[in-house]
Design a protein around this motif. Structure first.
Motif, PDB file in Angstrom:
ATOM      1  N   UNK A 263       0.814  -1.228   0.000  1.00 38.35           N
ATOM      2  CA  UNK A 263       0.000   0.000   0.000  1.00 38.35           C
ATOM      3  C   UNK A 263       0.849   1.281   0.000  1.00 38.35           C
ATOM      4  N   UNK A 264       2.128   1.147   0.371  1.00 36.93           N
ATOM      5  CA  UNK A 264       3.013   2.312   0.366  1.00 36.93           C
ATOM      6  C   UNK A 264       4.383   1.886  -0.141  1.00 36.93           C
ATOM      7  N   UNK A 265       4.879   2.615  -1.147  1.00 40.29           N
ATOM      8  CA  UNK A 265       6.206   2.355  -1.711  1.00 40.29           C
ATOM      9  C   UNK A 265       6.963   3.687  -1.730  1.00 40.29           C
ATOM     10  N   UNK A 266       8.083   3.729  -1.039  1.00 39.69           N
ATOM     11  CA  UNK A 266       8.839   4.970  -0.851  1.00 39.69           C
ATOM     12  C   UNK A 266      10.187   4.873  -1.558  1.00 39.69           C
ATOM     13  N   UNK A 267      10.607   5.974  -2.183  1.00 44.71           N
ATOM     14  CA  UNK A 267      11.918   5.994  -2.839  1.00 44.71           C
ATOM     15  C   UNK A 267      12.501   7.398  -2.793  1.00 44.71           C
ATOM     16  N   UNK A 268      13.749   7.481  -2.377  1.00 44.79           N
ATOM     17  CA  UNK A 268      14.505   8.728  -2.395  1.00 44.79           C
ATOM     18  C   UNK A 268      15.744   8.494  -3.263  1.00 44.79           C
ATOM     19  N   UNK A 269      15.591   8.604  -4.599  1.00 44.70           N
ATOM     20  CA  UNK A 269      16.721   8.291  -5.492  1.00 44.70           C
ATOM     21  C   UNK A 269      17.768   9.396  -5.474  1.00 44.70           C
ATOM     22  N   UNK A 270      18.959   9.131  -6.020  1.00 42.20           N
ATOM     23  CA  UNK A 270      19.941  10.212  -6.188  1.00 42.20           C
ATOM     24  C   UNK A 270      19.314  11.354  -6.978  1.00 42.20           C
ATOM     25  N   UNK A 271      19.655  12.575  -6.611  1.00 40.26           N
ATOM     26  CA  UNK A 271      18.922  13.721  -7.129  1.00 40.26           C
ATOM     27  C   UNK A 271      19.457  14.297  -8.438  1.00 40.26           C
ATOM     28  N   UNK A 284      24.595  10.280  -4.903  1.00 43.59           N
ATOM     29  CA  UNK A 284      24.291  11.650  -5.305  1.00 43.59           C
ATOM     30  C   UNK A 284      23.928  11.736  -6.784  1.00 43.59           C
ATOM     31  N   UNK A 285      24.632  10.964  -7.612  1.00 39.53           N
ATOM     32  CA  UNK A 285      24.464  11.060  -9.058  1.00 39.53           C
ATOM     33  C   UNK A 285      23.820   9.787  -9.614  1.00 39.53           C
ATOM     34  N   UNK A 286      22.805   9.991 -10.435  1.00 42.81           N
ATOM     35  CA  UNK A 286      22.008   8.904 -11.017  1.00 42.81           C
ATOM     36  C   UNK A 286      22.161   8.970 -12.536  1.00 42.81           C
ATOM     37  N   UNK A 287      23.120   8.225 -13.133  1.00 45.76           N
ATOM     38  CA  UNK A 287      23.375   8.333 -14.578  1.00 45.76           C
ATOM     39  C   UNK A 287      22.107   8.084 -15.398  1.00 45.76           C
ATOM     40  N   UNK A 288      21.794   9.049 -16.270  1.00 43.53           N
ATOM     41  CA  UNK A 288      20.611   8.956 -17.138  1.00 43.53           C
ATOM     42  C   UNK A 288      19.326   8.753 -16.337  1.00 43.53           C
ATOM     43  N   UNK A 289      19.324   9.181 -15.072  1.00 43.79           N
ATOM     44  CA  UNK A 289      18.138   9.050 -14.201  1.00 43.79           C
ATOM     45  C   UNK A 289      17.638   7.612 -14.139  1.00 43.79           C
ATOM     46  N   UNK A 290      18.597   6.672 -14.124  1.00 44.74           N
ATOM     47  CA  UNK A 290      18.213   5.257 -14.169  1.00 44.74           C
ATOM     48  C   UNK A 290      17.308   4.863 -13.008  1.00 44.74           C
ATOM     49  N   UNK A 291      17.678   5.227 -11.795  1.00 39.94           N
ATOM     50  CA  UNK A 291      16.886   4.805 -10.640  1.00 39.94           C
ATOM     51  C   UNK A 291      15.537   5.523 -10.610  1.00 39.94           C
ATOM     52  N   UNK A 315      14.513  19.566  -6.638  1.00 45.92           N
ATOM     53  CA  UNK A 315      14.469  20.160  -7.978  1.00 45.92           C
ATOM     54  C   UNK A 315      15.786  20.863  -8.314  1.00 45.92           C
ATOM     55  N   UNK A 316      16.855  20.517  -7.584  1.00 43.93           N
ATOM     56  CA  UNK A 316      18.175  21.098  -7.840  1.00 43.93           C
ATOM     57  C   UNK A 316      18.597  20.863  -9.288  1.00 43.93           C
TER      58      UNK A 316
END
Length: 379
Positions: A263-271, A284-291, A315-316
């Protein structure tokens, strides 16, 4: 420990030693022996030219020399950037060049992580936690060693998390939850009504396990925390044990989602959608926003009926020009999701108020948001 070897200078007792670099830096091609007679100007010149300095003098003098070299690196003026994206790229390049120059001051180790230098500290436990056992001599940069020592202190002392009323202890190589705004958002967002019938949540990319702990404190009876990094998994399990929430939180190895729905799925990916320059930067870095893209694309299939996905994202990247202003909205829509609410927080870290920071114009506008997402099929 790596299997790469470093060729030592002529006249050294050994011809080579194991090269240790957590950042994956290749061993320097040229190495000279250095001691307390070396001036900071000469050390800086040699390091800038790509010559590594194998230290054989007093350890505390090596630390002072590294500080003097850093001051010389930081004196170099930076040209004005036309855009914030240019400023970010210049900043990253300057960071890389700085790390390469300062990484040229090397420290020898004997087997067992013992430093054979005068006034050297006992770093056996710190290095063992970071790298495991050391069965033979090796060499690493003093700069990286100081990072290991700092991480050891962070792990030992922990980071105070007001939302938990407790400390979280981050392991070497696992991002420490020093930016508390994203934790506070998870602590105060309204829980989905669907949790009343199935009190289960997934914490995707758990890292230290801090968000799982917050959910457990809020009364979620079962939290499945996932990660695919061995250090993060060990760190999360350690924190779960420290906090006494092992009956509520299960830490499992997975690339994004565990099996099933919640019922709840939480994610704080690299920004930031950029390429990390070392393994330690993947938080910190997520190549091509993969995650980010993977989480959004798979979320609907892992939400229970009436469930919500919480995406915590700064939104950095938009302010830096690394992500288009409407890109996130497009990814959400393409994944068959819609936004039913959001909570915002302004940054509280010191850089947000530092006008001398090259990225201050973007940091001053930054907002961290918890996006409450549901599957459109639930309409």
């Amino acid at each position: 420990m790596t299997d790469t070897r470093l060729a030592l200078p002529d006249g050294d007792a050994a011809h080579s030693a194991r090269w240790q670099s957590e950042a994956g830096v290749a061993p320097p091609k040229k190495v000279v022996v250095a001691d307390d007679t070396l001036t900071a100007d000469m050390a800086f010149r040699l390091a800038s030219e790509g010559t590594a300095l194998l230290w054989r003098g007093d350890f505390q003098n090596a630390r002072q020399l590294l500080q003097a070299m850093a001051r010389r690196v930081d004196r170099k003026p930076r040209k004005p950037a036309a855009t914030l994206r240019d400023a970010f790229n210049q900043h990253r390049l300057a960071q890389s060049q700085r790390a390469r120059t300062l990484g040229m001051l090397l420290i020898p180790f004997e087997a067992g992580h013992v430093i054979p230098l005068r006034r050297a500290p006992d770093v056996v436990e710190a290095c063992t936690q970071a790298h495991g056992e050391a069965g033979e001599p090796y060499v690493c940069s003093l700069r990286e060693l100081l990072g290991v020592i700092s991480a050891y202190e962070w792990r030992r002392n922990g980071v105070d998390i007001p939302a938990l009323g407790a400390h979280i202890h981050s392991h070497y190589g696992v991002f420490s939850p020093v930016r508390g705004e994203y934790v506070d958002l998870v602590a105060k967002a309204p829980l989905p009504a669907a949790l009343k019938s199935d009190s289960t949540a997934f914490d995707i990319g758990t890292g230290t396990g801090v968000l799982s702990a917050v959910l457990a404190k809020r009364g979620v009876e079962r939290v499945v925390a996932t990660d695919q990094d061995a250090r993060a998994l060990a760190c999360a399990r350690d924190n779960v044990a420290r906090l006494g929430i092992g009956a509520q939180v299960e830490v499992v190895e997975a690339d994004l989602f565990p099996a099933g729905r919640a019922p709840l799925v939480v994610c704080n990916p690299p920004w930031l959608p950029a390429r990390p320059s070392s393994p330690l930067e993947y938080a910190v870095y997520d190549p091509d926003s993969r995650m980010l893209c993977g989480f959004l694309a798979g979320l609907a299939a892992h939400l229970a009926p009436g469930g919500e996905g919480w995406l915590i994202l700064s939104d950095f990247a938009e302010h830096l020009g690394l992500r288009a202003p409407d890109e996130l909205a497009g990814l959400i829509a393409a994944a068959g999701l819609k936004v039913v609410g959001r909570l915002d927080a302004r940054p509280r870290h010191p850089k947000a108020a530092d006008a001398t920071d090259p990225l201050h114009a973007a940091r001053a506008k930054e907002v961290t948001t918890l996006w409450r997402l549901v599957a459109k099929s639930d309409d």
